[in-house]
Design a protein around this motif. Structure first.
Motif, PDB file in Angstrom:
ATOM      1  N   ILE A   1       0.833  -1.204   0.000  1.00  0.00           N
ATOM      2  CA  ILE A   1       0.000   0.000   0.000  1.00  0.00           C
ATOM      3  C   ILE A   1       0.867   1.253   0.000  1.00  0.00           C
ATOM      4  O   ILE A   1       0.623   2.195  -0.763  1.00  0.00           O
ATOM      5  CB  ILE A   1      -0.959   0.001   1.207  1.00  0.00           C
TER       6      ILE A   1
ATOM      7  N   ASN B   1       2.425   1.860  -3.386  1.00  0.00           N
ATOM      8  CA  ASN B   1       1.444   2.388  -4.342  1.00  0.00           C
ATOM      9  C   ASN B   1       1.134   3.860  -4.085  1.00  0.00           C
ATOM     10  O   ASN B   1       0.987   4.639  -5.026  1.00  0.00           O
ATOM     11  CB  ASN B   1       0.156   1.561  -4.307  1.00  0.00           C
ATOM     12  N   VAL B   2       1.032   4.246  -2.818  1.00  0.00           N
ATOM     13  CA  VAL B   2       0.774   5.653  -2.491  1.00  0.00           C
ATOM     14  C   VAL B   2       1.949   6.522  -2.923  1.00  0.00           C
ATOM     15  O   VAL B   2       1.759   7.599  -3.490  1.00  0.00           O
ATOM     16  CB  VAL B   2       0.468   5.816  -0.985  1.00  0.00           C
TER      17      VAL B   2
ATOM     18  N   LEU C   1       1.739   6.956  -6.619  1.00  0.00           N
ATOM     19  CA  LEU C   1       0.646   7.862  -6.961  1.00  0.00           C
ATOM     20  C   LEU C   1       1.058   9.319  -6.755  1.00  0.00           C
ATOM     21  O   LEU C   1       0.901  10.154  -7.648  1.00  0.00           O
ATOM     22  CB  LEU C   1      -0.586   7.540  -6.110  1.00  0.00           C
ATOM     23  N   LEU C   2       1.605   9.613  -5.590  1.00  0.00           N
ATOM     24  CA  LEU C   2       1.996  10.994  -5.290  1.00  0.00           C
ATOM     25  C   LEU C   2       3.158  11.460  -6.163  1.00  0.00           C
ATOM     26  O   LEU C   2       3.177  12.608  -6.615  1.00  0.00           O
ATOM     27  CB  LEU C   2       2.345  11.130  -3.810  1.00  0.00           C
TER      28      LEU C   2
ATOM     29  N   THR D   1      -6.622  13.618  -4.557  1.00  0.00           N
ATOM     30  CA  THR D   1      -5.489  12.703  -4.591  1.00  0.00           C
ATOM     31  C   THR D   1      -4.859  12.581  -3.210  1.00  0.00           C
ATOM     32  O   THR D   1      -4.519  11.482  -2.769  1.00  0.00           O
ATOM     33  CB  THR D   1      -4.442  13.178  -5.616  1.00  0.00           C
TER      34      THR D   1
ATOM     35  N   GLU E   1      -7.176  10.549  -1.041  1.00  0.00           N
ATOM     36  CA  GLU E   1      -7.067   9.135  -1.418  1.00  0.00           C
ATOM     37  C   GLU E   1      -5.787   8.532  -0.833  1.00  0.00           C
ATOM     38  O   GLU E   1      -5.801   7.417  -0.294  1.00  0.00           O
ATOM     39  CB  GLU E   1      -7.072   9.026  -2.940  1.00  0.00           C
ATOM     40  N   ALA E   2      -4.677   9.272  -0.926  1.00  0.00           N
ATOM     41  CA  ALA E   2      -3.409   8.793  -0.378  1.00  0.00           C
ATOM     42  C   ALA E   2      -3.504   8.609   1.132  1.00  0.00           C
ATOM     43  O   ALA E   2      -3.023   7.611   1.681  1.00  0.00           O
ATOM     44  CB  ALA E   2      -2.284   9.771  -0.725  1.00  0.00           C
TER      45      ALA E   2
ATOM     46  N   TYR F   1      -5.423   5.443   1.918  1.00  0.00           N
ATOM     47  CA  TYR F   1      -4.598   4.254   1.719  1.00  0.00           C
ATOM     48  C   TYR F   1      -3.579   4.092   2.845  1.00  0.00           C
ATOM     49  O   TYR F   1      -3.332   2.981   3.317  1.00  0.00           O
ATOM     50  CB  TYR F   1      -3.873   4.308   0.374  1.00  0.00           C
ATOM     51  N   LEU F   2      -2.974   5.193   3.273  1.00  0.00           N
ATOM     52  CA  LEU F   2      -2.003   5.110   4.362  1.00  0.00           C
ATOM     53  C   LEU F   2      -2.664   4.693   5.669  1.00  0.00           C
ATOM     54  O   LEU F   2      -2.062   3.990   6.484  1.00  0.00           O
ATOM     55  CB  LEU F   2      -1.266   6.441   4.526  1.00  0.00           C
TER      56      LEU F   2
END
Length: 79
Positions: free
Chosen positions: A11, A14-15, A18-19, A55, A58-59, A62-63
């Motif tokens: 996870i 992926n974050v 994404l960032l 975004t 969303e991050a 996920y964190l």
């Protein structure tokens, strides 16, 4: 325990991707919902870029899930 740690690691990776992608696209001046090609049309190989606030939310979500996985893996023990 190791499965929860592996999920948390996945996870977080992926974050970070994404960032980093959003940051890189913004640094290149891609500020719209969809990147534009030379001719001004949508450039389909690049994904649609969402609102920066969404975004980040969303991050953070996920964190939070990654934190729950780590907490699941490391339960306090009594001696």
């Amino acid at each position: 325990m190791s499965e929860s740690i592996a999920q948390a690691s996945h996870i977080v990776v992926n974050v970070a991707n994404l960032l980093a992608t959003v940051y890189g696209m913004r640094a290149l001046g891609i500020n719209g919902q969809m990147a534009k090609g030379e001719d001004g049309c949508d450039y389909s190989p690049l994904f649609s870029l969402g609102d920066p606030g969404e975004t980040l939310y969303e991050a953070a979500t996920y964190l939070q899930a990654a934190g729950r996985n780590v907490a699941k893996a490391y339960r306090p023990t009594r001696k």
